[in-house]
Structures are given as structure tokens and as C-alpha cells.
Design a protein around this motif. Sequence first.
Motif, PDB file in Angstrom:
ATOM      1  N   VAL A 374       0.844  -1.207   0.000  1.00 51.89           N
ATOM      2  CA  VAL A 374       0.000   0.000   0.000  1.00 51.89           C
ATOM      3  C   VAL A 374       0.878   1.256   0.000  1.00 51.89           C
ATOM      4  O   VAL A 374       0.648   2.194  -0.776  1.00 51.89           O
ATOM      5  N   LEU A 375       1.907   1.246   0.835  1.00 50.45           N
ATOM      6  CA  LEU A 375       2.783   2.427   0.942  1.00 50.45           C
ATOM      7  C   LEU A 375       3.568   2.653  -0.343  1.00 50.45           C
ATOM      8  O   LEU A 375       3.634   3.781  -0.851  1.00 50.45           O
ATOM      9  N   ASP A 376       4.156   1.595  -0.907  1.00 52.83           N
ATOM     10  CA  ASP A 376       4.946   1.751  -2.129  1.00 52.83           C
ATOM     11  C   ASP A 376       4.077   2.164  -3.318  1.00 52.83           C
ATOM     12  O   ASP A 376       4.516   2.940  -4.171  1.00 52.83           O
ATOM     13  N   THR A 377       2.864   1.629  -3.393  1.00 51.33           N
ATOM     14  CA  THR A 377       1.957   2.013  -4.487  1.00 51.33           C
ATOM     15  C   THR A 377       1.619   3.492  -4.395  1.00 51.33           C
ATOM     16  O   THR A 377       1.529   4.190  -5.413  1.00 51.33           O
ATOM     17  N   THR A 379       3.515   5.934  -2.778  1.00 50.69           N
ATOM     18  CA  THR A 379       4.686   6.794  -2.963  1.00 50.69           C
ATOM     19  C   THR A 379       5.247   6.727  -4.382  1.00 50.69           C
ATOM     20  O   THR A 379       5.755   7.716  -4.904  1.00 50.69           O
ATOM     21  N   LYS A 380       5.150   5.551  -5.026  1.00 49.58           N
ATOM     22  CA  LYS A 380       5.718   5.389  -6.369  1.00 49.58           C
ATOM     23  C   LYS A 380       4.759   5.809  -7.475  1.00 49.58           C
ATOM     24  O   LYS A 380       5.176   6.360  -8.496  1.00 49.58           O
ATOM     25  N   PHE A 381       3.462   5.510  -7.272  1.00 48.36           N
ATOM     26  CA  PHE A 381       2.497   5.717  -8.362  1.00 48.36           C
ATOM     27  C   PHE A 381       1.379   6.703  -8.019  1.00 48.36           C
ATOM     28  O   PHE A 381       0.499   6.955  -8.837  1.00 48.36           O
ATOM     29  N   ASN A 382       1.414   7.223  -6.788  1.00 50.61           N
ATOM     30  CA  ASN A 382       0.420   8.201  -6.332  1.00 50.61           C
ATOM     31  C   ASN A 382      -1.011   7.673  -6.486  1.00 50.61           C
ATOM     32  O   ASN A 382      -1.911   8.391  -6.917  1.00 50.61           O
ATOM     33  N   LYS A 383      -1.204   6.412  -6.132  1.00 47.06           N
ATOM     34  CA  LYS A 383      -2.561   5.859  -6.138  1.00 47.06           C
ATOM     35  C   LYS A 383      -2.704   4.838  -5.019  1.00 47.06           C
ATOM     36  O   LYS A 383      -1.703   4.343  -4.480  1.00 47.06           O
ATOM     37  N   LEU A 384      -3.927   4.532  -4.669  1.00 52.28           N
ATOM     38  CA  LEU A 384      -4.185   3.608  -3.590  1.00 52.28           C
ATOM     39  C   LEU A 384      -4.236   2.177  -4.123  1.00 52.28           C
ATOM     40  O   LEU A 384      -4.876   1.910  -5.147  1.00 52.28           O
ATOM     41  N   ALA A 385      -3.571   1.280  -3.429  1.00 56.39           N
ATOM     42  CA  ALA A 385      -3.673  -0.150  -3.744  1.00 56.39           C
ATOM     43  C   ALA A 385      -5.000  -0.634  -3.155  1.00 56.39           C
ATOM     44  O   ALA A 385      -5.067  -1.105  -2.019  1.00 56.39           O
ATOM     45  N   LEU A 436      -6.749   3.210  12.932  1.00 52.46           N
ATOM     46  CA  LEU A 436      -5.513   3.311  12.140  1.00 52.46           C
ATOM     47  C   LEU A 436      -4.510   4.271  12.770  1.00 52.46           C
ATOM     48  O   LEU A 436      -3.309   4.198  12.479  1.00 52.46           O
ATOM     49  N   GLY A 437      -4.991   5.162  13.620  1.00 50.57           N
ATOM     50  CA  GLY A 437      -4.095   6.123  14.266  1.00 50.57           C
ATOM     51  C   GLY A 437      -3.557   5.652  15.601  1.00 50.57           C
ATOM     52  O   GLY A 437      -2.798   6.380  16.256  1.00 50.57           O
ATOM     53  N   ASN A 438      -3.943   4.455  16.037  1.00 52.15           N
ATOM     54  CA  ASN A 438      -3.506   3.945  17.333  1.00 52.15           C
ATOM     55  C   ASN A 438      -2.058   3.473  17.255  1.00 52.15           C
ATOM     56  O   ASN A 438      -1.740   2.474  16.609  1.00 52.15           O
ATOM     57  N   LYS A 439      -1.168   4.167  17.943  1.00 51.90           N
ATOM     58  CA  LYS A 439       0.261   3.880  17.860  1.00 51.90           C
ATOM     59  C   LYS A 439       0.670   2.653  18.673  1.00 51.90           C
ATOM     60  O   LYS A 439       1.813   2.189  18.563  1.00 51.90           O
ATOM     61  N   THR A 447      -1.564   6.252   8.294  1.00 55.48           N
ATOM     62  CA  THR A 447      -2.262   7.397   7.697  1.00 55.48           C
ATOM     63  C   THR A 447      -1.358   8.246   6.810  1.00 55.48           C
ATOM     64  O   THR A 447      -1.821   9.223   6.217  1.00 55.48           O
ATOM     65  N   GLN A 448      -0.077   7.872   6.697  1.00 51.64           N
ATOM     66  CA  GLN A 448       0.786   8.598   5.758  1.00 51.64           C
ATOM     67  C   GLN A 448       0.342   8.342   4.312  1.00 51.64           C
ATOM     68  O   GLN A 448       0.693   9.086   3.404  1.00 51.64           O
ATOM     69  N   VAL A 449      -0.420   7.268   4.108  1.00 52.25           N
ATOM     70  CA  VAL A 449      -1.084   7.045   2.823  1.00 52.25           C
ATOM     71  C   VAL A 449      -2.401   7.806   2.906  1.00 52.25           C
ATOM     72  O   VAL A 449      -3.390   7.321   3.475  1.00 52.25           O
ATOM     73  N   THR A 450      -2.413   9.012   2.378  1.00 50.25           N
ATOM     74  CA  THR A 450      -3.480   9.986   2.620  1.00 50.25           C
ATOM     75  C   THR A 450      -4.898   9.449   2.436  1.00 50.25           C
ATOM     76  O   THR A 450      -5.749   9.677   3.303  1.00 50.25           O
ATOM     77  N   PRO A 451      -5.217   8.740   1.348  1.00 48.28           N
ATOM     78  CA  PRO A 451      -6.611   8.326   1.164  1.00 48.28           C
ATOM     79  C   PRO A 451      -7.006   7.058   1.923  1.00 48.28           C
ATOM     80  O   PRO A 451      -8.149   6.607   1.801  1.00 48.28           O
TER      81      PRO A 451
END
Length: 487
Positions: A374-377, A379-385, A436-439, A447-451
Motif C-alpha cells: 500500500v505504501l509503495d503504491t 509513494t511510487k504511483f500516487n494511487k491507492l492499492a 488506524l491512528g492507534n500507535k 495514515t501517511q497514505v493519505t486516502p
Amino acid sequence: MKELNRKNVSTKALPVKILQFGEGNFLRAFVDWMIDKANKQGIMNHGILVAQPINQGMADLLEKQDCLYHVYLEGIKDKKPVKEISLVESIQHAINPYTSYEVYEKCFLSPELEIVVSNTTEAGIRYEEGDDLNAKPPKSFPAKVTALLHQRYKAFNGAADKGLMFICCELIENNGSTLREFVIRHAEVNNLEAAFIDWVKNANYFYDTLVDRIVPGFPKETINEIKEEIGYDDNLVVKGEYFHVWAIGGDPVIKEKFPLDKAGLNVLFMDSIKAFRDKKVRVLNGSHTAMVPVALQMGCKTVMDAFNNPLVEKYINKMVAEEVLPAIDEDPEELKKFAAKILERFYNPYIKHYLETISLNSLSKWETRDFPTVLDTWTKFNKLASLTSFSLASLLVLYSGKSKIDFVANDTPEHVVFIQQNFNTADVEASVKAILGNKQIWTVDLTQVTPLVSEVSKMVTSILNDGMEDALKKVFENKKLASEIGK
């Protein structure tokens, strides 16, 4: 029916060049099976002495059969069923070091010894404060190795050519490197001579490895039929899948000393296994973790059930092809071949791999196995997996207690309680945001993957309102529309 022993089976005595810590099903159906194959092809001539890592074990059972047993493999190869039955003869003796310390010590001090193999479970490679190196034997595996290496160092006056190769099969990252670190730490804490520590560092090799084969073990339900088939009263039969891979990373001298690949086995030697591990974890383990919450909520019990469901089969294959593989920086064609071999295992009708068993600790598994895609998709392609993200939505519903199936999460209790207490169907997005925000649950910021929060919230709502099957179909349709819009 004949007893299984070396009186009834003609075998060749082999020089003990390998000391193996661990006598369980996995090593016997993986490492010892491989060595047996290489021996019988004349590529190696290596006998094994097996030592129990703990006081309770199977050494006596092995000795009762003169260390002979059958490995019974079933699986799928090139989409066709395959079966292979092998009589494994590579183990020469099995001992309990707690009752036969002198035999164990003699093996370790033998000039013929070259290799040490271990599988002492994930808990085996640990540093135990105050472990007594003079005990016979010490308690922990790293302390055992430290004590024996020190004796070997003294016996051969620090000869550089009398160092050993340690090949660790424990299911932890950097298994060999970690063992080396703990051996050196034990040596330093116990004020062993600096020359010995240098010898450990320079004359011995510690290899990081990744092992992969599903080994259910002793086939209790069908053992009578199997005994009839093999013609021996074998009480140590090990059943496993046909697929296997062993990645070994470290100094290339291992290739000459341990040439299992020349026996046609899927053994891969490389400088570092990190890239291979990451790839395997994303494709195989990531698929398992993504599949579990989806398939369970569609009534499936096993991996085979899941892949017999056309929708689940389509889901995993599309997720791997369209999201997992494109996010890995390797040759696309080689990745496709790798994934095809991995996913072929999901069609194996001979292995009952229960989804609820795989679901253990799914939260941390999803973070380490699926979030990287999810993160690489993003950061690399600017879309959600979206397909991979759907597995997170499915997992949240499964753990929430609001699922349409009876399910008790086998995970960190406080994390499950937090999800259930903060899961509000009246405000799904706020619930997903809080979870998702629970550390405490996650070690990275999802949540660094904005959508991710908003899209997972929509998926959760769809699963709750439409049911898993229709929700999954909607994800397929939305992905198709997004693809057409992008053209």
C-alpha cells in the motif's frame, strides 16, 4: 509388516559432517530430506548427528528406527498433482545432550565436522543473561554454541581451517547474524580470550536463511494406509507439501561446501537474503494475510476452500498481479514466474491449511506483509492499492465483532478490545481513523497514505451493508472504472 531399521534396509554408513540442533518434523522433511537427495546422487557424502536442543525430544524415537523414516510429499506442480515418497537415510545418530553429553562433545570436536544446522524455534536464538558456559550443556542455544566453539578452538589451537559453518533455519529475521552476535556477547561477558573472539569472527561463518515448505508432520489420520503403501512400520513418517525453497545468504564459500542446488533442489545462494525475504513475504505471506478475513467472511475454512471460491481466487490473483508485483523493484517477468510458483501452492488439495490458524496475530502480520504494498503504491504511483486496502477493511470488520460470522480474534487482547470499543457503525470513518491512528497497534503511521482512512471507511461500510461478496465485487468494479479513467 516389516520394522523400519538398518537390518531390514540396506544403507551406507556416512561420515558425520553435520551437527543438527533440532529433530522435529520440519528439519527432517526439509534439510535432512535435501541432504539425503544430494548424498544419493553422489553430490555430497554427509552424515548427520541430531542433537535435541532441549531435554524433552524425539532422539529415542529416532534411534528406535535407526534414524530412518519416510518423507511423504504431495502437492501441485505445473497445475498437476504430484506425489513423492522418500526413505531418508542421512541421519546417522540422534542424541540427547542432557544425557549423552560426551557423544555430543565428541561430535563437535571431530575434525570431520564442517556444518551446524539449527531449528530451535523462534525462541531458540535468544540471549540469556547469566547462562553458565560450563554447564553440560548450557541452557540456551547461543550459549551451547559458545561453549562448544570455545572447546573446539582450544582443541585445534585456533586453526583457521577448523571453523564451522552455521546454517540457521529459525523463523526470525537475520537468524544467523543474530546467533553470531549472541555468541560473541557470551564470549565477551565471560571474559574469554580475545584471540578466541577473533577466531569466531574470522574462521566461522554464520548464514542468514529463509526456509519455506508447509510440513503438517505425522499423518495420524491416514498413517495405517501410508504404512501399507510404504511397506514398513514407520512411526516417524513426515508429511509435507511438494514445494520447497531455501534461500541462504552470506559468504559464497557455502556453495562449494553445501552444494544442494546441484541435486536439483530449489536452494538459492546469495550475498544477502533481504530482497528475497521481502519479495516472498509480500507475495506469499501477504496473500495469506489478505485472504483470511475476506475468505472467512465468505464461509471458507481452509486455503483450498478459498481458492475453490472463484471470487476469492480472482481477488488474490488480481491483488498480486496488479498491486503487489508492480510495487517490487525487480524484473517483471521474473516476478511473474516467482509469483506463479508461489500461488500454485494455494491449489494444493492435500494440505489442510486452516484460515483461522493463519489468522493468528493478523494485525501485525498485515502491517509487515501488506502495508508495504500500500505504501509503495502510494509513494511510487500516487494511487491507492485498493485490493490490498480492502483486506484491511475486511480485517477491521472481522475483529470488530460486527461480522456476520462467529469469530474470536487470536491477537493481542488489548488491541482487539480497542478495535471493538472504538468501532461505531454510526460513524465508520471516525472509527477507522481512531483505529488506524492507534500507535500501540501499529508501529508505522498508516495514515501517511493519505486516502487510506476514507477509502477503507467506504469499504467497511460496504461490507457491513452489502455483505462481503457484493463489497468485493464493488471493489473490482471501482478498480476497473479507475483504470479506464486513467487511460
